[in-house]
Design a protein around this motif. Structure first.
Motif, mmCIF file in Angstrom:
data_model
loop_
_atom_site.group_PDB
_atom_site.id
_atom_site.type_symbol
_atom_site.label_atom_id
_atom_site.label_comp_id
_atom_site.label_asym_id
_atom_site.label_seq_id
_atom_site.Cartn_x
_atom_site.Cartn_y
_atom_site.Cartn_z
ATOM 1 N N VAL A 28 42.645 15.124 22.264
ATOM 2 C CA VAL A 28 41.373 14.810 22.704
ATOM 3 C C VAL A 28 41.098 13.143 23.129
ATOM 4 N N ILE A 29 41.821 12.472 22.096
ATOM 5 C CA ILE A 29 42.099 10.912 22.518
ATOM 6 C C ILE A 29 42.772 10.825 23.796
ATOM 7 N N ALA A 30 43.622 11.483 24.332
ATOM 8 C CA ALA A 30 44.461 11.258 25.367
ATOM 9 C C ALA A 30 43.461 11.598 26.520
ATOM 10 N N ASP A 31 42.568 12.592 26.428
ATOM 11 C CA ASP A 31 41.697 13.185 27.521
ATOM 12 C C ASP A 31 40.448 12.217 27.590
ATOM 13 N N LYS A 89 39.828 5.377 31.646
ATOM 14 C CA LYS A 89 40.620 4.475 32.660
ATOM 15 C C LYS A 89 40.146 4.791 33.968
ATOM 16 N N ALA A 90 39.818 6.112 34.273
ATOM 17 C CA ALA A 90 39.233 6.744 35.925
ATOM 18 C C ALA A 90 38.036 5.785 36.159
ATOM 19 N N TYR A 91 37.065 5.960 35.080
ATOM 20 C CA TYR A 91 35.605 5.246 35.054
ATOM 21 C C TYR A 91 35.704 3.818 35.154
ATOM 22 N N ALA A 92 36.556 3.155 34.502
ATOM 23 C CA ALA A 92 36.675 1.750 34.641
ATOM 24 C C ALA A 92 37.348 1.274 35.870
ATOM 25 N N LEU A 142 30.674 4.659 29.563
ATOM 26 C CA LEU A 142 32.024 4.923 29.231
ATOM 27 C C LEU A 142 32.389 5.883 28.255
ATOM 28 N N PRO A 143 33.579 6.731 28.647
ATOM 29 C CA PRO A 143 33.669 7.834 27.622
ATOM 30 C C PRO A 143 34.052 7.297 26.342
ATOM 31 N N LEU A 144 34.453 5.962 26.101
ATOM 32 C CA LEU A 144 34.823 5.701 24.650
ATOM 33 C C LEU A 144 33.547 5.020 24.094
ATOM 34 N N PHE A 145 32.583 4.856 24.820
ATOM 35 C CA PHE A 145 31.196 4.242 24.510
ATOM 36 C C PHE A 145 30.699 4.584 22.947
#
Length: 96
Positions: free
Chosen positions: A19-22, A28-31, A71-74
């Motif tokens: 899940v973390i890797a995804d 990365k792609a979004y940034a 951001l996916p990490l938001f």
């Protein structure tokens, strides 16, 4: 408008590695897409930390909020934002 954005990431320790890797791959792609569009002007890692200092170039606060919240990490970030303006003592006429 230029904004300095500081992001510190704290991923839960019990989150599965796949899940973390995804999430990281999507982040990365979004940034990189935002950088290619000129919205994410600078991206600097804070040494020794899972954190960064970034410069965003956006129309207004609302656009910045939209980009950051995408951001996916938001959900795992502590974020600080500060608006920037040119310093009168700067020797540069642009924002390099």
């Amino acid at each position: 408008m230029l904004f300095k954005v500081e992001m510190k990431v704290t991923i839960p320790h019990d989150m599965p590695a796949d899940v973390i890797a995804d999430i990281k791959a999507r982040e990365k792609a979004y940034a990189q897409a935002l950088q290619a569009r000129g919205k994410w002007r600078h991206l600097w890692r804070i040494a020794g930390s899972y954190a960064n200092v970034s410069i965003f170039d956006v129309a207004d606060n609302a656009e910045l909020q939209e980009l950051i919240s995408g951001l996916p990490l938001f959900p795992y970030m502590d974020i600080g934002v500060a608006p920037l303006c040119r310093h009168p003592s700067s020797i540069h006429e642009d924002d390099r």
